[in-house]
Scaffold this active site. Structure first.
Site, PDB file in Angstrom:
ATOM      1  N   ASP A  58     -14.241  -6.053  -7.441  1.00 39.21           N
ATOM      2  CA  ASP A  58     -13.688  -4.699  -7.072  1.00 39.21           C
ATOM      3  C   ASP A  58     -12.402  -5.083  -7.393  1.00 39.21           C
ATOM      4  O   ASP A  58     -11.765  -6.124  -7.409  1.00 39.21           O
ATOM      5  CB  ASP A  58     -14.105  -4.404  -5.771  1.00 39.21           C
ATOM      6  N   ARG A  59     -11.640  -4.027  -7.505  1.00 37.79           N
ATOM      7  CA  ARG A  59     -10.063  -3.879  -7.894  1.00 37.79           C
ATOM      8  C   ARG A  59      -9.193  -3.629  -6.711  1.00 37.79           C
ATOM      9  O   ARG A  59      -8.884  -4.625  -6.138  1.00 37.79           O
ATOM     10  CB  ARG A  59      -9.834  -2.848  -9.163  1.00 37.79           C
ATOM     11  N   ASP A  60      -9.124  -2.132  -6.372  1.00 39.85           N
ATOM     12  CA  ASP A  60      -8.056  -2.030  -5.084  1.00 39.85           C
ATOM     13  C   ASP A  60      -8.784  -2.694  -3.812  1.00 39.85           C
ATOM     14  O   ASP A  60      -9.676  -2.463  -3.279  1.00 39.85           O
ATOM     15  CB  ASP A  60      -8.147  -0.551  -4.982  1.00 39.85           C
TER      16      ASP A  60
ATOM     17  N   ARG B  24     -21.218   5.142 -10.242  1.00 39.89           N
ATOM     18  CA  ARG B  24     -20.333   4.879  -9.060  1.00 39.89           C
ATOM     19  C   ARG B  24     -21.047   4.247  -7.825  1.00 39.89           C
ATOM     20  O   ARG B  24     -21.913   4.680  -7.248  1.00 39.89           O
ATOM     21  CB  ARG B  24     -20.024   6.461  -8.662  1.00 39.89           C
TER      22      ARG B  24
ATOM     23  N   GLN C  28     -13.179   4.853 -10.214  1.00 40.12           N
ATOM     24  CA  GLN C  28     -11.682   5.281 -10.529  1.00 40.12           C
ATOM     25  C   GLN C  28     -11.962   6.878 -10.373  1.00 40.12           C
ATOM     26  O   GLN C  28     -11.711   7.648 -11.302  1.00 40.12           O
ATOM     27  CB  GLN C  28     -11.153   4.909 -11.753  1.00 40.12           C
ATOM     28  N   ALA C  29     -12.156   7.409  -9.176  1.00 37.00           N
ATOM     29  CA  ALA C  29     -12.379   8.861  -8.910  1.00 37.00           C
ATOM     30  C   ALA C  29     -11.005   9.586  -9.137  1.00 37.00           C
ATOM     31  O   ALA C  29     -11.574  10.777  -9.673  1.00 37.00           O
ATOM     32  CB  ALA C  29     -12.703   9.069  -7.555  1.00 37.00           C
TER      33      ALA C  29
END
EC number: 3.1.3.-
Length: 172
Positions: free
Chosen positions: A10-12, A101, A55-56
């Site tokens: 996951d990124r963030d 998502r 990335q909503a």
């Protein structure tokens, strides 16, 4: 027979600091201490490294896809170009339903097919329940990092950071 082992990231909250708001500008993209070392250890241990990120902000028209790609390019430049691929979901239920998502698993499924990944030798490292749920749907072991989900009774192994997860659960 699938041949590659992989760490899905996951990124963030895993690679860069979770700010509590959308991170789409390079000046706000703060790579977490130890990430570069963790990526090197994983790469030297033969893992593919693939980012899987919701990335909503794209669907909400807060930023464009180029912002995601610019942050990824910055991450790559700062960590020695070790990441093999990036899958991101630009959708959000306020505008569009999507199986990409997380907690759905289509990004993982696409990566597994594209890279011929052996799910039994792979892990998903995330900072939220939805990351673990997505990994479970495809049979990949999940590891939870950080303290975002500290009050939840989750069965996934927990670590302080990506580097901690690497040392405790992946390369030991």
């Amino acid at each position: 027979m699938r041949i590659h082992k992989c760490i899905f990231l996951d990124r963030d909250g895993v690679l860069n600091r979770e700010r509590g708001e959308y991170t789409f500008k390079i000046e706000d993209f703060e790579i977490i201490t130890g990430v570069d070392e963790a990526l090197k250890i994983l790469k030297n241990s033969g893992y593919l490294l693939i980012v899987i990120t919701n990335q909503a902000g794209i669907a909400k028209d807060i930023y464009k896809e180029d912002a995601v790609l610019n942050c990824h390019a910055y991450l790559q430049a700062e960590t020695g170009d070790l990441i093999d691929d990036l899958f991101y979901c630009p959708h959000h239920p306020v505008t569009t339903q999507s199986l990409l998502r997380k907690p759905d698993s289509l990004m993982l499924e696409k990566a597994i097919a594209k890279w011929d990944i052996d799910i039994e030798k792979s892990y998903m490292v995330g900072d939220s329940l939805r990351d673990i749920q997505a990994s479970e749907k495809v049979g990949v072991k999940g590891i939870l990092v950080g303290d975002k989900e500290k009050d939840k009774n989750l069965t996934a192994p927990k670590a302080k950071s990506l580097l901690d997860a690497v040392n405790k659960f992946i390369v030991n």
